[in-house]
Enzyme design. Structure first.
Site: not given
Length: 309
Positions: A76, A87
């Protein structure tokens, strides 16, 4: 890396999903996608994440190639976005470094154009980046460019499955997988709805909250994998995975793959020789995953034969 078929017993190939021939990587003739093929044929799969442009796009190229050599089966690449909601601090810091270095969507695609890896590549980014890529709000220019560059799939953490119709249609048209993240609290009709939209693999969130390396594997992982066991799509677990022992435990719990990001970003941020250390870390994580799969195999072989009626 994808030459040997290590599909779990009973995992049958399906028809190839139609798509664009514009990218560098052709669709699998045995599975719906290159992504599904990479997971099923390389079971247990190692999926790794890096933020593109951290600390530069040139460095990212070297780091991706190191992860590829180390045994990553899928990679990724995060396309930096200024407001990442999923995140934790580690990846947020990487995104900030990438943005400070001047990373743009077109620079990202030029990086992917230049990459040659055995592992298929995915982009992980946010919906606004996709929608605003073209001259006017539309997801199609981004998806078309992603397919041309050779990407095999897209992960969009802030896109609900029930609102994914336009992106799903564009991805199908260009032969890209659209991967959704399954939270530990997702169940019932909502889970059915998400799983009906997933292609490539289901990204199983190991714990509530944001990304970040952890010292152990959450018990929610086992519950989530049990809840997903009846769905015929590969399952890979992320959020908090950082060690080979974590990978082993997750595969033992029934996952087809493990996803590692923050532990790799830590290496990029703090090590003197990131490429070599990233390669070594990928090797460690892959060994751990394989160790877990051996336990699964042994348990299956030791199970008693069912009584005959």
């Amino acid at each position: 890396m994808s030459g040997e078929d290590r599909r779990p017993e009973g995992g049958e190939p399906r028809e190839t999903r139609a798509g664009s021939d514009g990218g560098k990587r052709s669709a699998s003739t045995e599975y719906d996608s290159d992504i599904e093929a990479a997971i099923r044929q390389n079971y247990p799969a190692l999926i790794t994440y890096l933020t593109a442009g951290d600390p530069s796009l040139e460095d990212t190229k070297a780091y991706v190639e190191a992860l590829d050599r180390g045994g990553s089966d899928l990679i990724e690449l995060g396309l930096p976005f200024s407001e990442p909601i999923a995140e934790g601090p580690t990846i947020q810091a990487a995104i900030n470094r990438a943005l400070d270095a001047g990373t743009t969507p077109e620079g990202f695609f030029e990086l992917v154009d230049d990459l040659e890896t055995d592992a298929p590549l995915l982009v992980m980014t946010y919906y606004n980046m996709i929608l605003q890529y073209g001259p006017e709000p539309d997801v199609r220019p981004f998806v078309e460019r992603a397919a041309e560059s050779g990407l095999s799939g897209i992960i969009v953490p802030d896109l609900p499955a029930e609102e994914s119709g336009p992106l799903r249609e564009a991805c199908d048209e260009h032969g890209l997988d659209l991967v959704f993240i399954i939270a530990p609290t997702t169940e019932g009709e909502r889970l059915d709805g998400i799983m009906s939209q997933v292609s490539g693999f289901a990204y199983v969130q190991a714990r509530l909250g944001t990304t970040g390396a952890r010292a152990d594997v959450s018990s929610a992982t086992h519950d989530s994998l049990a809840r997903l066991s009846d769905y015929d799509v590969p399952k890979a677990v992320g959020f908090g995975v950082s060690e080979g022992d974590h990978a082993a435990e997750i595969i033992e719990a029934g996952a087809d793959g493990v996803i590692v990001g923050s532990a790799l970003i830590d290496i990029v941020a703090s090590n003197d020789n990131p490429a070599a250390d990233l390669e070594a870390k990928a090797e460690e994580l892959k060994r751990g995953a394989v160790r877990g799969s051996e336990t699964v195999t042994n348990d299956t072989e030791d199970a008693p034969e069912p009584e005959q009626p």
